[in-house]
Every structure is written in structure tokens, then in C-alpha cells.
Motif scaffolding. Structure first.
Motif, mmCIF file in Angstrom:
data_model
loop_
_atom_site.group_PDB
_atom_site.id
_atom_site.type_symbol
_atom_site.label_atom_id
_atom_site.label_comp_id
_atom_site.label_asym_id
_atom_site.label_seq_id
_atom_site.Cartn_x
_atom_site.Cartn_y
_atom_site.Cartn_z
ATOM 1 N N ASP A 236 -1.496 0.100 -4.602
ATOM 2 C CA ASP A 236 -2.785 0.736 -4.895
ATOM 3 C C ASP A 236 -2.638 2.202 -5.310
ATOM 4 O OD1 ASP A 236 -1.928 1.366 -2.323
ATOM 5 O OD2 ASP A 236 -3.956 1.421 -1.489
ATOM 6 N N HIS A 237 -1.467 2.788 -5.052
ATOM 7 C CA HIS A 237 -1.175 4.184 -5.426
ATOM 8 C C HIS A 237 0.213 4.492 -4.907
ATOM 9 C CE1 HIS A 237 -1.946 4.878 -1.199
ATOM 10 N NE2 HIS A 237 -3.108 4.273 -1.349
ATOM 11 N N ASP B 237 0.843 -1.205 0.000
ATOM 12 C CA ASP B 237 0.000 0.000 0.000
ATOM 13 C C ASP B 237 0.875 1.251 0.000
ATOM 14 O OD1 ASP B 237 -1.932 2.117 0.856
ATOM 15 O OD2 ASP B 237 -3.253 0.389 1.049
ATOM 16 N N GLY B 238 0.650 2.115 -0.989
ATOM 17 C CA GLY B 238 1.377 3.383 -1.029
ATOM 18 C C GLY B 238 2.819 3.261 -1.492
ATOM 19 N N ASP C 123 2.463 2.593 3.348
ATOM 20 C CA ASP C 123 1.656 3.801 3.132
ATOM 21 C C ASP C 123 1.698 4.732 4.339
ATOM 22 O OD1 ASP C 123 -0.516 5.225 1.555
ATOM 23 O OD2 ASP C 123 -1.618 4.801 3.397
ATOM 24 N N SER D 200 -7.239 4.556 -0.694
ATOM 25 C CA SER D 200 -7.067 3.101 -0.678
ATOM 26 C C SER D 200 -8.391 2.370 -0.892
ATOM 27 C CB SER D 200 -6.461 2.660 0.651
ATOM 28 O OG SER D 200 -5.167 3.189 0.796
ATOM 29 N N THR E 118 -8.191 -1.253 2.334
ATOM 30 C CA THR E 118 -7.688 -2.153 1.290
ATOM 31 C C THR E 118 -8.272 -3.562 1.420
ATOM 32 O OG1 THR E 118 -5.720 -0.793 1.125
ATOM 33 C CG2 THR E 118 -5.592 -2.975 0.142
ATOM 34 N N HIS F 161 -0.996 10.751 -1.006
ATOM 35 C CA HIS F 161 -1.000 9.822 -2.141
ATOM 36 C C HIS F 161 -0.625 10.575 -3.416
ATOM 37 C CE1 HIS F 161 -4.082 6.914 -0.078
ATOM 38 N NE2 HIS F 161 -3.001 7.131 0.647
#
Ligand SMILES: [Zn+2]
Length: 496
Positions: A333-334, A57-58, A291, A107, A160, A444
Motif C-alpha cells: 500500500d506504500h 503493508d509498508g 509496516d 494505510s 487496511t 511511510h
């Protein structure tokens, strides 16, 4: 030609840090290299009936490369993700992760875009603003007789994991999300006790008991987790909120005993699903705290959690080698905060080595600096220098320490980018002069995110694809015929 990292010495860490790295190092072996490529059992043509979808994540684009160099530096070995990217027999691509809210996703919308095939407004979980509920992949898979799993280092009810299984107007309603999993998700592991315990829930419900009544085995610490794989349904919750940052965990013997690593949770989940789901399964594995550390611009925090995530990738690849009808997808996810090395040559290498001496993530460091405040409420520069030396191994200049001292007295030094005009933004902008890692923001980012895929069906994840394609690809693999409603941005905005 020898590169600087070949010459880099294998750094010696001390105390609990060494024990922690030994544990992190003990979760698998890198695929063997043949002719400069990584050998695997991956085959791209067939359809998988087991999908392991792995989310760092992130994870901005700079993170995998820094984690690779850091892992070589402190553990004497590279990362699975880099070995996947080098392997020409595996598939490589990028996701465009935009949401219905715009080009920077949160997310929830990101996970739901993979999970239900529809772009949503940020913050929503498998629902459109007209109230229509969308069917996420774990619900569809469960209806078709597949096993299902969610493993994370966040609360198990966080955006998530929820994106693959829950349906709710707001990602923040985690107590309700916890009530939606029984019967849909067979294996649930991560943090978030406060959404399960009768003492901590506002409605006083004992969700541990609710899950037990529905056939779940409940694990509350690492020992219980490691034995849980013999059960078909598992609820593993190992901390009040998110599980600790890896960097804090490996420096704390109690946390090492209490909380399983993401790799350990992944191994237990796969053991359970492999045995109990003859038709196959879908599991999402999330390294969540990359993240969180990136939001804080915490370089050592990001890299250590990326390494813990990478060990879980190793577990998944090992499973895939034994089970060629499995697909492993590794992605993010980003981006978040866009970290990267911002110096040249030897200066960069020397700075980067300082990261190996970090003994705590940003938040306990900030607490310790604030605790050293004098009677006026501000922490003197010398005390700031002491804390930073002790927990990060960095000798701050008097001038830099005085900027941090000013912040403890609520005087903000100049920072013209508002996203970073806060304690963590300025503190870590100062640290970038010492550890070499600079940051673009504390939020993000729109970046295309990396995909590495191995195993049956991997070739569908080549090149630049839309986030929503993942749902259509995965449901096609599983023989699920379902299309969720979509909505235009204009219509969604008008209703929201
Ligand atoms: Zn995220």
C-alpha cells in the motif's frame, strides 16, 4: 559466475527459532521451474471470478530482495514473490499510491483507493469530508452474491482490512468498524480481541455473541482456526491487539500454539470461501507488521514478517494453480522507511548474516534494555551490550553501547534527521553498522509499489497504474457496475 550468496552457508538457527522456521517452511512448495521460468497455471486473458488481493503493508522496494536473500540463507529456499517477479508468464507492474492528502498516503486512504476507486484524505475510510459514503468492493461484491474475506496480522478492524469493507470518518474508531462487518464480510481473521470482548469494549457489547447470532463460527486460537474452514462464516481473533511479530512468535512456543500464521489463516479462509461461494469471492490478505517493523526501523522484524507474508502468497498461488479462474495480486500500500543494504561485497554479506541471529523484534529488546536500568534510571553500557548480544547476537562496541545508554537516561545523541531522532531511529541506525541494513526515515514513503499478478485477468495489472484503477479493474471482472463519487484535493481540504 558464482555469486556470494551461492557460497553462503545454510545458517543453523537454534532452539525455538528452528521450530518456527520449520513451521514457516511447511506451508507449500515453490512453483516448479521449467526452462529457467516458474511454471504455473496462470492465464492472463480471461476474467476471474475469484480475487485474492495480497498486501504487504509498508513494503519498500528494498524489502523483497532482502527477504529473498534472507530466506535462501536461513531456509535454503527463495520466496514466492521473487519467483513471481522472475516469471515472464505473470504480470508485473507498480501502483502509484498517492492519496487526496498528498504524495505520501496512510494505510486507510491506500486501501480505500483500491477498495472504492476514489482517492481519500489520509485517515478516512470510504467517506469524503462532505459526509458522503462510498461503496467499498466487499459491500458491492456481497450484494452481487460473491463471498468476501479479510485476513490480516493487524487487528481485523485496522485501516487496511477496513478499506475494503467499512465506512467511517476515522480509521481509529475500530470498535465501530467491528460492528460493520457482519453481513458484509464472511471470513474475518486476525487480531483485535479488544474490539470484540464485552470486557474490553467501552460500550460493554459482546461482539463475539453478536457475530455468533449472525451465523459466524468463532475461533480464538490456532487449533480452532485450523478446523474453522468447514464453516461458511468465520470470525477468528487470536490476540488482544495485532498478532505478534513473526520474529517474536517463532521464538515463543506459547505464541506458536496460540496464533495461526498468516499462511494458515489464508488457507482456512480460502477453504471456507471456495466451498461456500459458488459464484466466486473477493478476499484481501494483509501482512500488516512489515509496516510496523519498518516504522521501528527493525530490519530482522521486517524481513521475518515479509517471509510470513510470502508463505501466504504461496498458499494463494497454490489455490490459483488448482483454480485457474482465480486472480492473485501481490502488492503493497506504500513504502515505509526505505530500508536497504548500505555496504559493498563481503562486508554486506557478513553483516546480513548477523540478522539471522535475531531472537526478538525491536520492542521487547528496548523493554529489556530499559529493565536493566540502574538506580539513576539509565542502563549502563555493559548491560546494553549484554542485551544486544543475547537477543541479536551482535557485539556492540563500547562507544555504540554508550549512545544507547545515553538514550535510556533521556540524553539523545545527535541525529539530524528528525524522523529518526528517537530511541528506535537511533538504536537501529547504530545497528545498521553491524547488520548492514540502513534506513531513510521512520515513516511511510512515496515509492511506487511493486505489483506481481498471476491468473485470470493478470494483464490488467501490468506497468505503472494508479491505485484507483484496481477498483475499476476488479469491479469489471465481477460484473459490478458502480462508480463512487470523487472530490478534488482543494474541495476536500476546504471541508476537512
Ligand atoms: Zn499501510
Amino acid at each position: 559466475m558464482r555469486t556470494s550468496h551461492d557460497r553462503r552457508r545454510f545458517l543453523k538457527l537454534s532452539g525455538a527459532g528452528l521450530a518456527g522456521t520449520a513451521l514457516l517452511a511447511g506451508t507449500g512448495t515453490l512453483p516448479q521451474r521449467a526452462n529457467g521460468r516458474t511454471a504455473t497455471a496462470a492465464h492472463g486473458g480471461e476474467k476471474p471470478n475469484k480475487i485474492i488481493f495480497m498486501v504487504s503493508d509498508g513494503m519498500s522496494m528494498g524489502v523483497p530482495g532482502m527477504a529473498e536473500e534472507f530466506s535462501k540463507m536461513v531456509r535454503g529456499k527463495g520466496t514466492y514473490l521473487a519467483s513471481m517477479m522472475q516469471n515472464q508468464q505473470m504480470a508485473h507492474g507498480w501502483f502509484e499510491m498517492f492519496s487526496l492528502s498528498g504524495i505520501v498516503t496512510d494505510s486507510a486512504a491506500a486501501s480505500c483507493s483500491w477498495g472504492c476507486g476514489t482517492r481519500l484524505l489520509n485517515g478516512w475510510v470510504n467517506m469524503l469530508p462532505d459526509g458522503s459514503k462510498l461503496e467499498p468492493i466487499l459491500r458491492l461484491a456481497k450484494d452481487e452474491g460473491y463471498g468476501t474475506g479479510l485476513v490480516t496480522t493487524a487487528t481485523v478492524t485496522h485501516a487496511t482490512p477496513a478499506g475494503f469493507a467499512a465506512q467511517i470518518e476515522s480509521r481509529g474508531r475500530e470498535a465501530e468498524i467491528a460492528e460493520q462487518y457482519p453481513g458484509i464480510v464472511d471470513v474475518v481473521m486476525g487480531g483485535g480481541q479488544r474490539f470484540y470482548s464485552a470486557d474490553q469494549r467501552d460500550d460493554g457489547k459482546d461482539l463475539f455473541q453478536v457475530y455468533k447470532d449472525k451465523g459466524y463460527h468463532v475461533a480464538r486460537d490456532r487449533d480452532e482456526a485450523l478446523k474453522a474452514g468447514e464453516h461458511d462464516k468465520i470470525l477468528g481473533v487470536f490476540s488482544d491487539s495485532h498478532v505478534p511479530y513473526t520474529l517474536d512468535q517463532i521464538n515463543d512456543d506459547e505464541l506458536m500454539k496460540k496464533v495461526p500464521t498468516l499462511a494458515e489463516m489464508t488457507k482456512v479462509a480460502l477453504e471456507s470461501l471456495d466451498r461456500s461461494s459458488p459464484k466466486g469471492f473477493v478476499i484481501q490478505v494483509e501482512g500488516a507488521r512489515i509496516d510496523h517493523a519498518a516504522h521501528a526501523n527493525d530490519a530482522a522484524g521486517v524481513i521475518w514478517d515479509q517471509i510470513a507474508f510470502d508463505d501466504a502468497v504461496g498458499v494463494a498461488l497454490e489455490y490459483q494453480r488448482r483454480n485457474p479462474d482465480t486472480l492473485v495480486v501481490v502488492t503493497s500500500d506504500h513504502g515505509n522507511a526505505r530500508p536497504g543494504m548500505g555496504q559493498y561485497s563481503t562486508a554486506a554479506d557478513e553483516s546480513f548474516e548477523r540478522l539471522a541471529h535475531a531472537k526478538a523484534s525491536f520492542w521487547p529488546i528496548r523493554s529489556k534494555i530499559r529493565e536493566a536500568a540502574n538506580g539513576n534510571g539509565a542502563t549502563p553500557p555493559a548491560a546494553v551490550q549484554d542485551v544486544v548480544k543475547e537477543l541479536l547476537g551482535i557485539e556492540l562496541s563500547r562507544e555504540d553501547a554508550s549512545y544507547i545508554s545515553d538514550m535510556t537516561g533521556d540524553r539523545m545523541p545527535p541525529m539530524y534527521h528528525r524522523s529518526q531522532r528517537n530511541f528506535h531511529g537511533i538504536f537501529n541506525a547504530i545497528l545498521s553498522n553491524y547488520n548492514g541494513v540502513s534506513w531513510g526515515c521512520t515513516t511511510h514513503t512515496e515509492e511506487y509499489v511493486v505489483i506481481a499478478a498471476a491468473g485470470a485477468g493478470q494483464d490488467k495489472f501490468k506497468g505503472l497504474i494508479k491505485n484507483t484503477d484496481a477498483f475499476h479493474i476488479m469491479t469489471d471482472f465481477l460484473g459490478i457496475d458502480h462508480k463512487n463519487k470523487t472530490m478534488s484535493r482543494e474541495d476536500a481540504m476546504a471541508l476537512a
